[in-house]
Enzyme design. Structure first.
Site, short mmCIF file in Angstrom:
data_model
loop_
_atom_site.label_atom_id
_atom_site.label_comp_id
_atom_site.label_asym_id
_atom_site.label_seq_id
_atom_site.Cartn_x
_atom_site.Cartn_y
_atom_site.Cartn_z
N LEU A 94 0.84 -1.20 0.00
CA LEU A 94 0.00 0.00 0.00
C LEU A 94 0.88 1.26 0.00
O LEU A 94 0.88 2.04 0.93
CB LEU A 94 -0.94 -0.02 1.20
CG LEU A 94 -2.19 0.86 1.08
CD1 LEU A 94 -3.17 0.29 0.08
CD2 LEU A 94 -2.88 1.06 2.42
N GLY A 95 1.62 1.42 -1.08
CA GLY A 95 2.39 2.65 -1.28
C GLY A 95 1.54 3.64 -2.05
O GLY A 95 0.31 3.57 -2.00
N ARG A 96 2.20 4.54 -2.77
CA ARG A 96 1.46 5.58 -3.50
C ARG A 96 0.43 4.98 -4.46
O ARG A 96 -0.73 5.37 -4.46
CB ARG A 96 2.42 6.43 -4.33
CG ARG A 96 3.36 7.28 -3.54
CD ARG A 96 4.14 8.16 -4.51
NE ARG A 96 5.13 8.97 -3.84
CZ ARG A 96 6.42 8.63 -3.76
NH1 ARG A 96 6.85 7.53 -4.32
NH2 ARG A 96 7.26 9.42 -3.13
N ILE A 97 0.88 4.02 -5.28
CA ILE A 97 -0.02 3.47 -6.30
C ILE A 97 -1.09 2.59 -5.65
O ILE A 97 -2.27 2.69 -5.98
CB ILE A 97 0.77 2.72 -7.39
CG1 ILE A 97 1.71 3.70 -8.11
CG2 ILE A 97 -0.17 2.06 -8.40
CD1 ILE A 97 2.70 3.08 -9.08
N THR B 83 0.51 -4.84 -12.07
CA THR B 83 0.96 -3.67 -12.84
C THR B 83 2.29 -3.18 -12.25
O THR B 83 2.68 -2.05 -12.50
CB THR B 83 -0.08 -2.52 -12.81
OG1 THR B 83 -0.41 -2.24 -11.46
CG2 THR B 83 -1.33 -2.88 -13.58
N ALA B 84 2.94 -4.03 -11.45
CA ALA B 84 4.18 -3.60 -10.77
C ALA B 84 5.41 -4.06 -11.59
O ALA B 84 5.88 -3.32 -12.46
CB ALA B 84 4.21 -4.13 -9.35
N ARG B 85 5.90 -5.25 -11.31
CA ARG B 85 7.02 -5.81 -12.06
C ARG B 85 6.79 -7.31 -12.24
O ARG B 85 6.32 -7.99 -11.32
CB ARG B 85 8.34 -5.60 -11.30
CG ARG B 85 8.95 -4.23 -11.45
CD ARG B 85 9.46 -3.96 -12.87
NE ARG B 85 10.09 -2.65 -12.99
CZ ARG B 85 9.46 -1.53 -13.34
NH1 ARG B 85 8.17 -1.53 -13.60
NH2 ARG B 85 10.13 -0.39 -13.44
N GLU C 118 10.42 -9.03 -20.76
CA GLU C 118 9.61 -8.22 -21.68
C GLU C 118 10.42 -7.82 -22.90
O GLU C 118 11.63 -7.57 -22.77
CB GLU C 118 9.12 -6.97 -20.95
CG GLU C 118 8.18 -7.32 -19.82
CD GLU C 118 7.80 -6.10 -18.98
OE1 GLU C 118 8.13 -4.97 -19.35
OE2 GLU C 118 7.16 -6.31 -17.94
N HIS D 259 2.99 -3.42 -20.91
CA HIS D 259 3.67 -2.51 -19.97
C HIS D 259 3.28 -1.05 -20.23
O HIS D 259 4.12 -0.23 -20.61
CB HIS D 259 5.19 -2.70 -20.04
CG HIS D 259 5.90 -2.21 -18.79
ND1 HIS D 259 6.99 -2.84 -18.25
CD2 HIS D 259 5.67 -1.14 -17.98
CE1 HIS D 259 7.40 -2.19 -17.18
NE2 HIS D 259 6.61 -1.15 -16.99
N ILE D 260 2.00 -0.77 -20.00
CA ILE D 260 1.49 0.58 -20.31
C ILE D 260 0.95 1.29 -19.07
O ILE D 260 0.18 2.25 -19.18
CB ILE D 260 0.38 0.53 -21.41
CG1 ILE D 260 -0.71 -0.49 -21.06
CG2 ILE D 260 1.00 0.25 -22.77
CD1 ILE D 260 -1.93 -0.43 -21.96
C1 DGY Z 1 7.95 2.57 -14.12
O1 DGY Z 1 7.94 3.80 -14.15
O2 DGY Z 1 8.67 1.92 -13.39
C2 DGY Z 1 7.01 1.88 -15.04
O3 DGY Z 1 7.11 0.52 -14.98
C3 DGY Z 1 7.20 2.39 -16.43
O4 DGY Z 1 5.95 2.72 -16.88
#
Ligand code: DGY
Length: 305
Positions: free
Chosen positions: A140-143, A222-224, A253, A272-273
């Site tokens: 639970l960080g910024r994103i 959506t992280a890594r 990727e 990766h968008i």
């Molecule tokens: C980041 O900023 O780390 C993202 O994966 C690129 O969109």
């Protein structure tokens, strides 16, 4: 580029991405600054070769591609681009959740392949409704917080697991509840990953954790990519141990159209968008340049690692 050209002599890599290691190691030798992207590997060898290197400015919030220890040893200042991409990445996360639950991309694939035969069957192409579901946020960080905030609008329960519990008043205002890692995986209908990638989170989501998930649950990343042990996920999806996954990031990727994930219907794949909106990418570019300018002068970048 225009702004950089006003201040510096610039050399850019053209040709296939990422830049070949040998070329980077040679080219870095006489450079004062470097702009890097998440697909570049800035390891010890690269850093050691940059004899004049004062700063690295990452065009990303993630800096797992940079050997921070080696850079610190050489007193190289590192800038990166958090905050400006929080909204875009959270938006994409919500998009992927809705897409996966309502099978939009799956339907699109069906229509394009000429497979839409039944106009309106009572149970054809039915998906899941988001309201009433439990969303589990890992990190639970910024994103993660922004995802929680946006998810609440859909009448959804949000639980989270983090290294540290956030203050109670923040939990209250966000409407989230801290749970153990075990509960997060057992109780969630949707699990969304928002931890940074590091040695500690390498293949963190593997069969041991996936096994705890409900058969009806979905996984979003959506992280890594390397936070998930991809083979374990593929197996769980194939064997219908979980209901589906939506992924914007992958172990290596870009993935090819031969990758096992591309053969599965219950998966939504994005290239990766997460941060890829016009507004956000413009802000990231600006910040990358500003960070570079400060770093070259030996000053603290706007956001520094
Ligand atoms: C980041 O900023 O780390 C993202 O994966 C690129 O969109």
């Amino acid at each position: 580029m225009k702004e950089l050209q006003r201040h510096f002599d610039i050399e850019t890599h053209s040709g296939p991405f990422p830049i070949p290691k040998k070329k980077l190691v040679t080219k870095i030798k006489d450079k004062d600054g470097l702009i890097s992207f998440p697909y570049d590997t800035i390891d010890k060898e690269v850093i050691e070769s940059g004899k004049k290197l004062k700063t690295i400015s990452a065009f990303s919030v993630g800096y797992d591609h940079i050997d921070i220890k080696s850079a610190k040893r050489r007193k190289i200042i590192i800038g990166y681009t958090p905050e400006v991409l929080t909204i875009a990445t959270a938006d994409l996360t919500i998009t992927l959740i809705l897409d996966m639950l309502r099978r939009v991309t799956e339907g699109d694939r069906l229509v394009r392949a000429g497979g839409w035969k039944e106009v309106f069957g009572p149970d054809t192409y039915v998906g899941e409704e988001i309201a009433g579901k439990t969303l589990g946020i890992l990190g639970l960080g910024r994103i993660g917080k922004m995802v929680a905030k946006k998810a609440k609008v859909f009448d959804i329960k949000v639980i989270y697991h983090n290294r540290k519990k956030i203050p109670h008043k923040d939990e209250k205002s966000l409407g989230v509840r801290f749970v153990s890692l075990d509960s997060l995986f057992k109780k969630s209908d949707i699990i969304s990953i928002h931890v940074p990638y590091s040695k500690e989170t390498h293949e963190f989501v593997n069969k041991k954790l996936i096994k705890k998930m409900k058969k009806t649950a979905f996984l979003v990343n959506t992280a890594r990519g390397k936070i998930i042990k991809e083979n374990d996920l593929v197996l769980a999806l194939k064997q219908k141990k979980i209901a589906g996954a939506a992924l914007d990031v992958f172990y290596n990727e870009p993935i090819s159209n031969k990758h096992p994930l591309t053969k599965l219907q219950n998966v939504v794949l994005a290239p990766h968008i997460g941060s890829s909106s016009v507004k956000t990418r413009a802000k990231m570019a600006e910040l990358t340049v500003d960070n570079l300018k400060l770093g070259i002068l030996g000053k603290k970048p706007i956001y520094s690692v």
